[in-house]
Design a protein around this motif. Structure first.
Motif, PDB file in Angstrom:
ATOM      1  N   SER A  55       0.685  -0.909  -0.827  1.00  0.00           N
ATOM      2  CA  SER A  55      -0.258   0.251   0.280  1.00  0.00           C
ATOM      3  C   SER A  55       1.045   1.030   0.356  1.00  0.00           C
ATOM      4  O   SER A  55       0.427   2.132  -1.108  1.00  0.00           O
ATOM      5  CB  SER A  55      -1.302  -0.072   1.202  1.00  0.00           C
ATOM      6  N   VAL A  56       1.765   1.479   0.692  1.00  0.00           N
ATOM      7  CA  VAL A  56       2.666   2.190   0.596  1.00  0.00           C
ATOM      8  C   VAL A  56       3.560   2.773  -0.348  1.00  0.00           C
ATOM      9  O   VAL A  56       3.356   4.160  -0.928  1.00  0.00           O
ATOM     10  CB  VAL A  56       3.900   2.216   1.630  1.00  0.00           C
ATOM     11  N   ASP A  57       3.637   1.391  -1.801  1.00  0.00           N
ATOM     12  CA  ASP A  57       4.345   1.504  -2.507  1.00  0.00           C
ATOM     13  C   ASP A  57       3.713   2.285  -3.311  1.00  0.00           C
ATOM     14  O   ASP A  57       4.166   2.682  -4.242  1.00  0.00           O
ATOM     15  CB  ASP A  57       5.278   0.044  -2.886  1.00  0.00           C
ATOM     16  N   GLN A  58       2.464   1.647  -4.033  1.00  0.00           N
ATOM     17  CA  GLN A  58       1.621   2.144  -4.718  1.00  0.00           C
ATOM     18  C   GLN A  58       0.870   3.533  -4.152  1.00  0.00           C
ATOM     19  O   GLN A  58       1.074   4.250  -5.411  1.00  0.00           O
ATOM     20  CB  GLN A  58      -0.098   0.895  -4.425  1.00  0.00           C
ATOM     21  N   VAL A  65       6.403   9.951  -7.096  1.00  0.00           N
ATOM     22  CA  VAL A  65       7.737  10.338  -5.770  1.00  0.00           C
ATOM     23  C   VAL A  65       8.550   9.157  -6.648  1.00  0.00           C
ATOM     24  O   VAL A  65       8.120   7.856  -6.072  1.00  0.00           O
ATOM     25  CB  VAL A  65       7.638  10.412  -4.338  1.00  0.00           C
ATOM     26  N   ASP A  66       9.863   9.986  -6.992  1.00  0.00           N
ATOM     27  CA  ASP A  66      10.745   8.662  -6.964  1.00  0.00           C
ATOM     28  C   ASP A  66      10.985   8.063  -5.950  1.00  0.00           C
ATOM     29  O   ASP A  66      11.429   8.896  -4.533  1.00  0.00           O
ATOM     30  CB  ASP A  66      12.258   9.496  -7.923  1.00  0.00           C
ATOM     31  N   HIS A  67      11.075   6.335  -5.507  1.00  0.00           N
ATOM     32  CA  HIS A  67      10.851   5.794  -3.917  1.00  0.00           C
ATOM     33  C   HIS A  67      12.177   5.011  -4.201  1.00  0.00           C
ATOM     34  O   HIS A  67      12.062   3.971  -5.658  1.00  0.00           O
ATOM     35  CB  HIS A  67       9.182   5.852  -3.528  1.00  0.00           C
ATOM     36  N   GLU A  68      12.067   4.864  -2.915  1.00  0.00           N
ATOM     37  CA  GLU A  68      13.114   3.551  -2.251  1.00  0.00           C
ATOM     38  C   GLU A  68      12.338   2.680  -1.142  1.00  0.00           C
ATOM     39  O   GLU A  68      11.830   3.293  -0.281  1.00  0.00           O
ATOM     40  CB  GLU A  68      14.560   3.174  -2.198  1.00  0.00           C
ATOM     41  N   LEU A  69      12.003   1.437  -0.903  1.00  0.00           N
ATOM     42  CA  LEU A  69      11.311   1.251  -0.028  1.00  0.00           C
ATOM     43  C   LEU A  69      12.407   0.243   0.606  1.00  0.00           C
ATOM     44  O   LEU A  69      13.615  -1.399   0.344  1.00  0.00           O
ATOM     45  CB  LEU A  69       9.510   0.241  -0.384  1.00  0.00           C
ATOM     46  N   VAL A  70      12.948   0.494   1.645  1.00  0.00           N
ATOM     47  CA  VAL A  70      14.223  -0.449   2.668  1.00  0.00           C
ATOM     48  C   VAL A  70      13.077  -1.064   3.934  1.00  0.00           C
ATOM     49  O   VAL A  70      12.863   0.203   4.796  1.00  0.00           O
ATOM     50  CB  VAL A  70      14.617   0.829   3.269  1.00  0.00           C
TER      51      VAL A  70
END
Length: 131
Positions: A55-58, A65-70
């Motif tokens: 859900s956060v990624d979506q 937003v250009d993003h990365e999840l760690v």
């Protein structure tokens, strides 16, 4: 450079994510969302589940937003992990959510937010969750 946000699946975590998205859009920076556990990820309510993480990624993708999840599962405190990542990425900003704690609660449990506020080498934006 990047913006780091400490995320937990709580109202405070959502407030931090909201503010971090706004900052990333305004500054045209990559957003790195960090969710961590000291090793009890299966029972730690602050560790995002697969559905919460998706859900956060979506949400970030929808915001453009250009993003990365760690997601980190290490024997370190969340504050230590966020500060180390901020140093590694030469972060422009760290965004964290705050929750109200009693003085005794801070004494017994410590404060991850306080550690980040005092030790970060870049600016820190601390936001409260919606009441």
């Amino acid at each position: 450079m990047a913006i780091i946000v400490g995320y937990v699946p709580t109202p405070e975590g959502m407030a931090a994510l909201d503010s971090a998205i706004e900052e990333a859009q305004h500054r045209h920076q990559r957003l790195v969302v960090v969710n961590s556990s000291r090793g009890e990820s299966l029972v730690d309510p602050r560790f995002a589940t697969g559905a919460e993480w998706h859900s956060v990624d979506q949400r970030l993708a929808d915001a453009g937003v250009d993003h990365e999840l760690v997601q980190l599962v290490e024997g370190k405190d969340a504050a230590e992990q966020i500060l180390a990542l901020a140093n590694d990425l030469n972060a422009e900003l760290i965004v964290i959510g705050l929750r109200r704690r009693t003085p005794v609660g801070k004494l017994i449990m410590g404060s991850q937010a306080q550690t980040i506020l005092l030790q970060a080498e870049c600016p820190v934006l601390a936001v409260k969750g919606k009441a």
